[in-house]
Design an enzyme around this catalytic site. Structure first.
Site, PDB file in Angstrom:
ATOM      1  N   LYS A   6      29.044 -19.685 133.646  1.00  0.00           N
ATOM      2  CA  LYS A   6      29.107 -18.705 132.564  1.00  0.00           C
ATOM      3  C   LYS A   6      27.728 -18.184 132.171  1.00  0.00           C
ATOM      4  CE  LYS A   6      33.451 -20.531 130.836  1.00  0.00           C
ATOM      5  NZ  LYS A   6      33.832 -21.919 130.931  1.00  0.00           N
ATOM      6  N   SER A  15      31.241 -24.896 134.530  1.00  0.00           N
ATOM      7  CA  SER A  15      31.078 -23.842 133.520  1.00  0.00           C
ATOM      8  C   SER A  15      29.651 -23.364 133.310  1.00  0.00           C
ATOM      9  CB  SER A  15      31.654 -24.302 132.181  1.00  0.00           C
ATOM     10  OG  SER A  15      33.049 -24.095 132.143  1.00  0.00           O
ATOM     11  N   SER A  34      32.973 -22.506 125.525  1.00  0.00           N
ATOM     12  CA  SER A  34      33.164 -22.504 126.976  1.00  0.00           C
ATOM     13  C   SER A  34      34.551 -21.987 127.331  1.00  0.00           C
ATOM     14  CB  SER A  34      32.964 -23.910 127.563  1.00  0.00           C
ATOM     15  OG  SER A  34      32.742 -23.848 128.948  1.00  0.00           O
TER      16      SER A  34
END
Length: 481
Positions: A64, A61, A121
């Site tokens: 991102k 993640s 997230s």
């Protein structure tokens, strides 16, 4: 005399070489766990510590961060605004957790989607942003890759905007440090997105998964990540006395360990270093030489039979025995000065109190309209009260008094079966008969002697229903209690 000096000089050179190697992270191999570490100065890009920093790695993640960079660049360039409404598509709604879980067709602003993506997230919000900015996941991924090449992230390639497992989704600690520096340099007006302590959606409050935020002094960014193949990743930053450092940790064994590693790296960087002359010049992050290799796959180690892990980003609170302290050599190379508060103690403390940032669906709202929207969402999240079955609702005539909670014969009763309660007369007699019988020894008067035949007659008539009465009282008590 010369030989004596030489004898002392040679071990000193070996010690210097050993310390320099340890500082560079190049002498002792990693024996137990694959991990990449990097510490750089944010303004100059100077590398302060590097270990496996140019090995390819699965980003999870922390992907991102690039999604946020491309989106905010589109905002800065005027192609969209933070108030632009985006729609949750079926593809976005179908993403794996962590996610907000909105239904397809739900609308929200770019601003809210960014906050949800970076704090919680949320994988679905990353796809909402990708489709809103790039038209599709593939179109946005192409923009991500073009941006990576422009920034000099030569080891990075993107396939999706959220970091869920996908072939070809690769980066490195070096490239992530380059991206973090670009966010600081190119988007200073939007940098607050990467260090929001918590968000509130209706009644639900979500803390930032980056444990340094609100715990480590000066922490001000960036993002966490986890998939089984990558381990626990973190790009973090902190500022003290005008000096900002960026720490990258990839492949840590737990969420606690990644935060602790990052805090230790930052602490060493901020500490007054009396042994800088022992450290070799590592140059700048852009000049670190990439390594041509396949990224390590930590799936068995992270998600094997003995370790239950989530399918994607963010794990539950983890307890880790390893990496809870610094080795003596690391402490020595950090300048012979222990921090006033150890990183492990900083992270064990509760986060500094802060007011959660309110997020919501629909168009931009302010003032009373925002308050009303939050109240409506909070009402939706409030569980409906379940109807409680009262004793009075079940009790037929002749059963226990609902106020006193007693049966017809005066005994306290917790539960009563309606079927048993329908026969109030028979179970009561043997109960009264027993006290009369037990009262026999103290009674020595003629009246008591005369009452004996009556007492004997009553038990005989009630002896048979007595077991039934006890059984009827016991059966409903067991399942209901």
């Amino acid at each position: 005399m010369h030989s004596l000096a030489l004898a002392f000089r040679v071990p000193s050179l070996k010690l210097i070489a050993l310390l320099a190697g340890l500082c560079a992270g190049a002498v002792l191999p990693r024996a137990a766990h694959a991990e990449a570490l990097l510490l750089v100065e944010a303004d100059t890009g100077k590398v302060l510590q590097a270990e496996n920093a140019t090995y390819p790695w699965y980003p999870a993640s922390v992907t991102k961060l690039m999604t946020a960079y491309v989106t905010l660049k589109a905002v800065k360039d005027g192609r969209i605004s933070l108030d632009t409404l985006l729609t949750v598509s079926p593809i976005a709604a179908a993403q794996s957790p962590s996610k907000m879980g909105f239904r397809s067709g739900t609308q929200l602003t770019v601003d809210n989607a960014l906050k949800m993506m970076l704090v919680k997230s949320a994988n679905d919000m990353a796809v909402v942003l990708a489709e809103g900015v790039g038209g599709s996941i593939d179109g946005f991924s192409a923009q991500m890759n073009e941006t990576a090449q422009r920034l000099g992230m030569t080891q990075t390639s993107y396939v999706n905007p959220n970091g869920l497992p996908a072939d070809g989704q690769i980066t490195s600690a070096r490239d992530l440090a380059i991206l973090a520096r670009a966010i600081i340099r190119d988007l200073p007006e939007y940098e607050y997105f990467v260090h929001i302590p918590s968000i509130r959606f209706g009644k639900r409050v979500t803390q930032n998964f980056n444990r340094l935020i609100g715990r480590y002094p000066g922490a001000d960014g960036f993002k966490t990540g986890f998939i089984c193949a990558s381990g626990f990743n973190l790009v973090a930053s902190a500022t003290r006395d005008g000096k900002r450092l960026i720490a990258v940790v990839l492949g840590a064994p737990s969420s606690q360990a990644r935060a602790l590693k990052a805090a230790q790296l930052l602490e060493r960087g901020f500490s007054a270093n009396q042994l800088t002359w022992l450290r070799p010049a590592l140059g700048t992050v852009d000049n670190l030489a990439p390594i041509d290799a396949a990224p390590p796959n930590l799936r068995d180690e992270m998600c094997g039979p003995k370790r239950k892990r989530p399918a994607s980003d963010e794990s539950e609170e983890d307890n880790v025995a390893s990496a809870t302290g610094e080795s003596p050599m690391s402490f020595f190379s950090a300048g012979l000065q222990a921090p006033t508060l150890r990183p492990v103690d900083m992270l064990a403390a509760a986060p500094a109190p802060s007011e959660p940032i309110v997020v919501y669906t629909g168009p931009k709202k302010t003032g009373a309209e925002l308050i009303a929207a939050v109240a409506v969402e909070a009402q939706k999240q409030t569980p409906k009260p379940r109807g409680k079955k009262t004793l009075a609702a079940k009790k037929p005539d002749g059963a226990a008094d609902p106020k006193e909670g007693k049966s017809a014969d005066g005994r306290v009763s917790l539960t009563i079966d309606p079927k048993a309660a329908a026969k109030p007369a028979h179970p009561a007699k043997p109960v009264h008969a027993k006290p009369d019988t037990t009262a026999k020894p103290p009674a020595a008067t003629p009246a008591a002697t005369a009452a004996k035949p009556a007492a004997k007659d009553k038990p005989k008539a009630a002896a048979k229903p007595s077991p039934k009465a006890n059984t009827s009282d016991a059966k409903p008590a067991d399942p209901k209690t």
